[in-house]
Design a protein around this motif. Structure first.
Motif, PDB file in Angstrom:
ATOM      1  N   HIS A  42       0.903  -1.049  -0.298  1.00  9.90           N
ATOM      2  CA  HIS A  42       0.496   0.086  -0.081  1.00  9.90           C
ATOM      3  C   HIS A  42       1.021   1.133  -0.184  1.00  9.90           C
ATOM      4  N   THR A  43       2.126   1.097   0.589  1.00  8.75           N
ATOM      5  CA  THR A  43       3.142   2.286   0.323  1.00  8.75           C
ATOM      6  C   THR A  43       3.454   2.958  -0.867  1.00  8.75           C
ATOM      7  N   ILE A  44       3.492   1.679  -1.068  1.00 13.13           N
ATOM      8  CA  ILE A  44       4.034   1.459  -2.578  1.00 13.13           C
ATOM      9  C   ILE A  44       3.101   2.410  -4.125  1.00 13.13           C
ATOM     10  N   LYS A  45       2.018   1.832  -3.216  1.00 11.28           N
ATOM     11  CA  LYS A  45       0.611   2.686  -4.269  1.00 11.28           C
ATOM     12  C   LYS A  45       0.541   4.148  -4.611  1.00 11.28           C
ATOM     13  N   ILE A  46       0.747   4.680  -2.960  1.00 15.53           N
ATOM     14  CA  ILE A  46      -0.026   5.476  -2.177  1.00 15.53           C
ATOM     15  C   ILE A  46       1.858   6.616  -3.150  1.00 15.53           C
ATOM     16  N   LEU A  47       2.871   6.270  -3.031  1.00 14.42           N
ATOM     17  CA  LEU A  47       3.835   7.229  -4.284  1.00 14.42           C
ATOM     18  C   LEU A  47       3.743   7.044  -5.437  1.00 14.42           C
ATOM     19  N   LEU A  48       3.180   5.496  -5.742  1.00 15.38           N
ATOM     20  CA  LEU A  48       2.698   5.481  -7.487  1.00 15.38           C
ATOM     21  C   LEU A  48       1.449   6.479  -8.164  1.00 15.38           C
ATOM     22  N   GLU A  49       0.452   6.820  -6.630  1.00 16.55           N
ATOM     23  CA  GLU A  49      -0.819   7.811  -7.095  1.00 16.55           C
ATOM     24  C   GLU A  49       0.132   9.633  -6.674  1.00 16.55           C
ATOM     25  N   SER A  50       0.949   8.998  -6.520  1.00 14.91           N
ATOM     26  CA  SER A  50       1.130  11.102  -6.088  1.00 14.91           C
ATOM     27  C   SER A  50       2.227  11.223  -6.970  1.00 14.91           C
ATOM     28  N   LEU A  51       3.094  10.427  -8.091  1.00 21.42           N
ATOM     29  CA  LEU A  51       3.942  10.721  -9.343  1.00 21.42           C
ATOM     30  C   LEU A  51       2.935  10.845 -10.593  1.00 21.42           C
ATOM     31  N   LEU A  52       2.051   9.873 -10.181  1.00 20.78           N
ATOM     32  CA  LEU A  52       0.315   9.175 -11.182  1.00 20.78           C
ATOM     33  C   LEU A  52      -0.389  11.083 -11.239  1.00 20.78           C
ATOM     34  N   ARG A  53       0.192  11.172 -10.476  1.00 20.88           N
ATOM     35  CA  ARG A  53      -0.700  12.457 -10.360  1.00 20.88           C
ATOM     36  C   ARG A  53      -0.597  13.711 -10.936  1.00 20.88           C
ATOM     37  N   VAL A 201      -9.983  17.428  -6.987  1.00 21.55           N
ATOM     38  CA  VAL A 201      -9.631  16.278  -6.980  1.00 21.55           C
ATOM     39  C   VAL A 201      -9.696  15.548  -6.144  1.00 21.55           C
ATOM     40  N   CYS A 202      -9.263  14.437  -5.560  1.00 23.30           N
ATOM     41  CA  CYS A 202      -8.808  13.680  -4.456  1.00 23.30           C
ATOM     42  C   CYS A 202      -7.980  12.630  -4.123  1.00 23.30           C
ATOM     43  N   TYR A 203      -7.199  12.256  -3.134  1.00 20.78           N
ATOM     44  CA  TYR A 203      -6.209  11.674  -2.914  1.00 20.78           C
ATOM     45  C   TYR A 203      -5.482  11.467  -1.632  1.00 20.78           C
ATOM     46  N   PRO A 204      -5.066  10.115  -2.341  1.00 24.87           N
ATOM     47  CA  PRO A 204      -4.265  10.098   0.118  1.00 24.87           C
ATOM     48  C   PRO A 204      -3.653  11.032   0.307  1.00 24.87           C
ATOM     49  N   ASP A 205      -4.101  11.081   1.640  1.00 22.71           N
ATOM     50  CA  ASP A 205      -3.492  12.334   2.460  1.00 22.71           C
ATOM     51  C   ASP A 205      -2.210  12.161   2.425  1.00 22.71           C
ATOM     52  N   SER A 206      -1.028  12.422   2.276  1.00 22.76           N
ATOM     53  CA  SER A 206       0.603  12.583   3.533  1.00 22.76           C
ATOM     54  C   SER A 206       0.960  13.504   3.842  1.00 22.76           C
ATOM     55  N   CYS A 207       2.115  13.077   4.437  1.00 17.48           N
ATOM     56  CA  CYS A 207       2.139  14.674   5.486  1.00 17.48           C
ATOM     57  C   CYS A 207       3.585  13.855   5.260  1.00 17.48           C
ATOM     58  N   VAL A 208       5.161  14.715   5.580  1.00 17.68           N
ATOM     59  CA  VAL A 208       5.703  15.128   6.470  1.00 17.68           C
ATOM     60  C   VAL A 208       6.002  16.310   7.257  1.00 17.68           C
ATOM     61  N   GLY A 209       7.107  15.850   8.227  1.00 18.00           N
ATOM     62  CA  GLY A 209       6.800  16.560   9.453  1.00 18.00           C
ATOM     63  C   GLY A 209       8.208  17.052  10.175  1.00 18.00           C
ATOM     64  N   LEU A 220      -2.753   5.827  10.961  1.00 20.59           N
ATOM     65  CA  LEU A 220      -4.881   6.114  10.401  1.00 20.59           C
ATOM     66  C   LEU A 220      -4.658   5.704   9.244  1.00 20.59           C
ATOM     67  N   GLY A 221      -3.818   5.096   8.716  1.00 21.98           N
ATOM     68  CA  GLY A 221      -3.582   5.270   6.985  1.00 21.98           C
ATOM     69  C   GLY A 221      -2.871   6.200   5.948  1.00 21.98           C
ATOM     70  N   VAL A 222      -2.107   7.229   7.149  1.00 27.65           N
ATOM     71  CA  VAL A 222      -1.865   8.291   6.258  1.00 27.65           C
ATOM     72  C   VAL A 222      -0.430   8.277   6.560  1.00 27.65           C
ATOM     73  N   LEU A 223       0.369   7.864   4.686  1.00 25.35           N
ATOM     74  CA  LEU A 223       2.074   7.990   4.614  1.00 25.35           C
ATOM     75  C   LEU A 223       1.967   9.105   4.823  1.00 25.35           C
ATOM     76  N   GLY A 224       2.976   8.801   6.155  1.00 23.21           N
ATOM     77  CA  GLY A 224       3.930  10.314   6.448  1.00 23.21           C
ATOM     78  C   GLY A 224       5.210   9.853   7.290  1.00 23.21           C
ATOM     79  N   TRP A 225       6.105  10.749   7.120  1.00 20.27           N
ATOM     80  CA  TRP A 225       7.277  10.294   8.243  1.00 20.27           C
ATOM     81  C   TRP A 225       7.906  12.353   8.031  1.00 20.27           C
ATOM     82  N   GLY A 226       9.146  12.275   9.228  1.00 18.23           N
ATOM     83  CA  GLY A 226       9.858  13.312   9.507  1.00 18.23           C
ATOM     84  C   GLY A 226      10.573  13.330   8.748  1.00 18.23           C
ATOM     85  N   VAL A 227      10.751  14.575   8.378  1.00 19.34           N
ATOM     86  CA  VAL A 227      12.136  14.759   7.391  1.00 19.34           C
ATOM     87  C   VAL A 227      12.491  16.097   8.386  1.00 19.34           C
ATOM     88  N   GLY A 228      14.476  16.628   8.260  1.00 21.30           N
ATOM     89  CA  GLY A 228      14.940  17.745   8.982  1.00 21.30           C
ATOM     90  C   GLY A 228      13.800  19.190   8.517  1.00 21.30           C
TER      91      GLY A 228
END
Length: 898
Positions: A42-53, A201-209, A220-228
């Motif tokens: 599922h995580t790769i699908k979310i990356l793929l959707e972002s690139l596709l969009r 347009v709708c798409y998976p929520d994703s965030c960096v923090g 919660l099913g939201v792809l997110g990770w910490g960045v500097g």
């Protein structure tokens, strides 16, 4: 949003809630033979959707889309540009991020560009949660007193944040005394499926923090990770994150947790397994029938500790539990309907019958094997069974100083002291619990463990148990909803009777804002040289982080925090020995006060309601009266105050031009520090309290700031002069250039003088001598602190050579123009017999490539030359450009000027 659609993937989704909305169909790629998306994690699908969009055949190309669409578990890994839906910040990292943006506006104007271009392009939320400290505790007005002190200390910072909220578009600020960033994100901010109403347009929520525990939202099913903070600023300015497509480790969960076992116990075991397995730089994705037996708060607990596990994310797919939690937390019915329909249409919805995705590697965990545990005494990955904590404590004290040992001798073990406090004398010994803190979003977001803590308190009070007089107790939940359901259930009163009064809504003890110990307690510890403990429901327990005087620090579930406050010692085996004596004179054991799963479930059913979430989050951006009183001017450029010791214009953009820069070899470098393994960002970055007589303290005194107003390093991250002086100032840092002592000391090689890191660095800078750092494994592990890179930059560090790096810190070093090199596998400073007294040269040029071998030479004082190869940890082509320009923000600024 780009309308370019080379794959013809934009389609319409008809919903009952929001009507017809556009989305970018993953199944379209399958229909044209471009992918087999159904087998992907599922995580790769979310990356793929972002690139596709976002595919525009410029920054994001069709090749990027196809490389991810054809992801193979063991295949090649290519660089991709990822555009998250939003950015989330906390104030310790958010303030320097906004300071940088404000300084970029000044630089943009100087270079002839439009300052308003320096503005968040995507939604950003900043939650002020890191500033409150536990100065007052154990009293009913502790919350009000701590809030008053917080606003007095941070008036300049809060004024600046309010200016930023008005000056920058797409920036919302959640005021102080509201909650912890990740819990607010989980309970309110995250939509799960993002609906861009401007583009329909709708798409998976994703965030960096800008906080390493951003992956909590993965639960919660939201792809997110910490960045500097540096990388987050670039994302805010519409730059993608450049990353290698990750390996994905699947963790299959089966069974269910035994009675009496909490999600905290589970996450400590998962963290231990992942560190042993090796998941650094990888995605973790949970799957299997066991997911059905874990609530979203349970999952969020697991996801929260992704940094401790070593992974980039620890992800749970959307399923029925996700939808139930959205209802539970009062999300709008239209959003829940859109989430369900979109996730099912895109193959992003999990059920127990969903075929297992294909993973790079797989681990399996039977939930039924999990046991009550703590983690400590110095690292979160060092799990220890509850039944072993007390029996092994004495042995741990006399083991050699290291990851677990304290280096005491047998004759030291009998030392003790007396604490005279509250009209009572109490004996204090090694292992005494002097801090017991219910803190951190890791656990306070989970009603099951918070209500369990309340039930433990209730049963303890009813039995007549009391907390020892040397224990500093505190309750700092991650949202006001927690206080609401603890109050409604009547359990808050029992917690208060044991001293767990509400002290604030923020991270507090988990990030080192534990505040001072009582003078009598501190005196007994120092005079008798005692090794004492903190027990907290947090996610970090690195040396020197929780409190300078607590040398052994343990992570535990909230009910166990209460239990240890009653026991008063981590040297006690609380699974077999009594916690204390009841009012009937009989011993009371842990099993006597531990709640049943039914009691916890019934409390949740009765006292936690969607209405609580709706009411508490209805005015989440309003803030207290103290926040509302802050007045700011709505100017385009920030009016820097030269006298401010909190907010200062940083020097990072001085001298920047639009000319192309060159990469040159580095020569004549001396070693500022020689480190062993597991040097964390807590060791490197200024954090916690400012020590008397330190360079930062002397600077503040020169500015007329009294010690009581020094505040913490974290609160002063907007002042580069304070932060440069506090870099490497951790009292537990162990610089092998001065092997006989811990703390803020190094060697100034030209004279052999021992001095502070800052003073040595300034002497090197005055002499025109560049610096490097030698380190062992896991250099830069821990929180995603950009000042762990900015500070060394300010001190003149040009390169780091380590055995391995934590992901975020490696990125941050490049983001500040510092070269990260890695020893060839099997080699180290020790194996090469490097002492740190050598003069180093690094052979790098403008034609360097990602992960290229780089030759290094070290000339010893006697003229002996040691030549060795390293691997450049500039991992991607875009990072070469960042390094060439002197950092990512300079690259972004030059692009925006052009």
């Amino acid at each position: 949003m780009i309308n370019h659609d080379p794959f013809g993937a934009r389609q319409q989704l008809k919903t009952d809630s929001v009507g017809s909305v556009s989305y970018y169909s993953l199944s379209r790629l399958e229909s044209i033979g471009a992918a087999n998306a159904s087998r992907l994690p599922h995580t790769i699908k979310i990356l793929l959707e972002s690139l596709l969009r976002n595919c525009d055949d410029d920054i994001i190309t069709q090749e990027h889309v196809l490389s991810v669409a054809n992801w193979q578990p063991q295949g090649a890994r290519y660089e991709i540009p990822f555009k998250p839906a939003r950015v989330i910040l906390q104030d310790f990292t958010g303030v320097p991020a906004l300071v940088d943006l404000a300084a970029m506006r000044d630089a943009m104007k100087r270079l002839g560009g439009d300052p308003k271009k320096i503005n968040p392009f995507i939604p950003c939320d900043l939650v002020i949660d890191h500033s409150v400290q536990v100065d007052y505790f154990g009293k009913s007005n502790a919350l009000l007193l701590n809030e008053t002190v917080e606003f007095e200390r941070n008036a300049e910072r809060y004024e600046f944040l309010k200016w930023g909220q008005s000056a920058f578009r797409n920036l919302r600020v959640v005021p102080p005394s509201t909650g912890i960033v990740h819990q607010v994100n989980l309970e309110y901010l995250a939509p799960v499926v993002f609906h861009n109403k401007d583009k329909n347009v709708c798409y998976p929520d994703s965030c960096v923090g800008t906080d390493s525990h951003t992956p909590m939202i993965n639960g919660l099913g939201v792809l997110g990770w910490g960045v500097g903070g540096i990388e987050a600023e670039a994302v805010m300015l519409d730059q993608p994150i450049y990353m290698l497509v990750p390996d994905v480790v699947g963790i299959k969960l089966t069974g269910m947790l035994p009675p009496g076992v909490t999600a905290t116990d589970l996450v400590l075991r998962i963290t231990e397994l992942c560190r042993n397995f090796g998941v650094v730089g990888k995605f973790i994705e949970f799957y299997g029938s066991g997911l059905t037996n874990l609530s979203i708060p349970d999952r969020a607990t697991l996801s929260n500790m992704a940094p401790e596990q070593g992974s980039t994310v620890s992800f749970f797919p959307i399923d029925d539990e996700t939808l139930s939690y959205m209802r539970f937390t009062g999300r709008h019915a239209d959003l829940i309907d859109l989430t369900e329909r979109y996730a099912k249409e895109q193959g992003l919805f999990r059920t127990d019958t969903t075929p297992d995705p294909e993973f790079t590697q797989v681990m399996e965990v039977d939930l039924g094997t999990i046991e009550p545990s703590l983690a400590g005494p110095k690292r979160p990955q060092d799990r220890i069974s509850l039944s072993e904590v007390g029996p092994t404590y004495r042995q741990m004290l006399i083991e050699p100083t290291g990851i677990k040992g304290m280096g005491l001798f047998e004759h030291d073990l009998e030392r003790s002291g007396i604490v005279s406090r509250n009209n009572a004398d109490e004996k204090i010994t090694h292992g005494a619990v002097v801090i017991a803190a219910i803190t951190s979003c890791t656990n306070t977001s989970n009603p099951s463990v918070m209500l369990a803590a309340g039930l433990v308190a209730q049963k303890a009070v009813e039995r007549g148990l009391k907390v020892k007089n040397y224990v500093k107790t505190s309750l700092a939940p991650g949202s006001m909803v927690v206080t609401e359901y603890l109050t409604q259930s009547g359990l808050l009163g029992f917690l208060e009777q044991l001293g767990f009064y509400l002290v604030g809504y923020g991270c507090t003890t988990c990030i080192g804002n534990s505040g001072p110990l009582d003078e009598a307690v501190e005196k007994a510890i120092v005079e008798n040289d005692l090794v004492v403990s903190a027990v907290l429901s947090g996610n970090r327990n690195f040396e020197g982080r929780v409190h300078p005087l607590t040398k052994t620090n343990y992570l535990a579930s909230p009910p166990l925090v209460v239990a240890y406050a009653l026991a008063g010692s981590t040297a006690l085996d609380i699974t077999r020995e009594p916690l204390g004596e009841g009012k009937d004179g009989k011993p009371v054991y842990l099993k006597d006060i531990w709640p049943t799963p039914w009691e916890v479930a019934e409390a949740i059913r009765q006292f936690v309601t969607p209405e609580m979430f709706r009411e508490r989050y209805a005015d989440v951006f309003t803030g207290t009266k103290a926040w509302q009183k802050i007045e700011v001017l709505g100017t385009e450029l920030y009016a820097w105050d030269e006298n401010s010791t909190y907010i200062r214009k940083p020097p990072f953009f001085e001298g920047v031009t639009t000319d192309r820069q060159q990469i040159h070899s580095l020569t004549g470098m001396r070693v500022l520090a020689l480190f062993g393994d597991s040097v964390t960002t807590d060791h490197i970055s200024p954090a916690g309290q400012i020590a008397p007589h330190s360079p930062a303290a002397l600077y503040l005194l020169e500015k007329g700031i009294e010690q009581k107003d020094w505040n913490s390093y974290g609160s002063r991250r907007g002042n580069d002069q304070v932060m440069a002086r506090g870099t490497f100032a951790n009292i537990r840092i162990h610089n092998l250039l001065v092997p006989d002592i811990e703390g803020n000391l190094t060697i100034y090689h030209p004279t052999g003088e021992r001095t502070t890191f800052f003073d040595a660095a300034m002497a090197y800078k005055k002499a025109g001598i560049p610096l490097c750092i030698l380190a062992g494994k896991e250099y830069g592990s821990g929180s995603s602190r950009d000042w762990a890179a900015k500070g060394p930059f300010m001190q003149g560090v040009k390169a780091v050579i380590a055995e391995s790096y934590e992901r975020i810190h490696r990125s941050n070093l490049i983001g500040m123009g510092i070269l990260p090199l890695q020893f060839i596998s099997g080699e180290s400073a020790k194996s090469l017999k490097l002492t740190g007294t050598e003069t180093f040269a690094i052979d790098i040029s403008d034609t360097t490539a990602p992960q290229q071998q780089i030759n290094v030479s070290a000339i010893a004082p006697d003229g002996t030359v040691t030549a060795f190869k390293t691997v450049s940890r500039i991992d991607t082509p875009i990072e070469i450009q960042y390094y060439r320009d002197g950092g990512i923000l300079r690259t972004v600024l030059k692009k925006l000027v052009d």
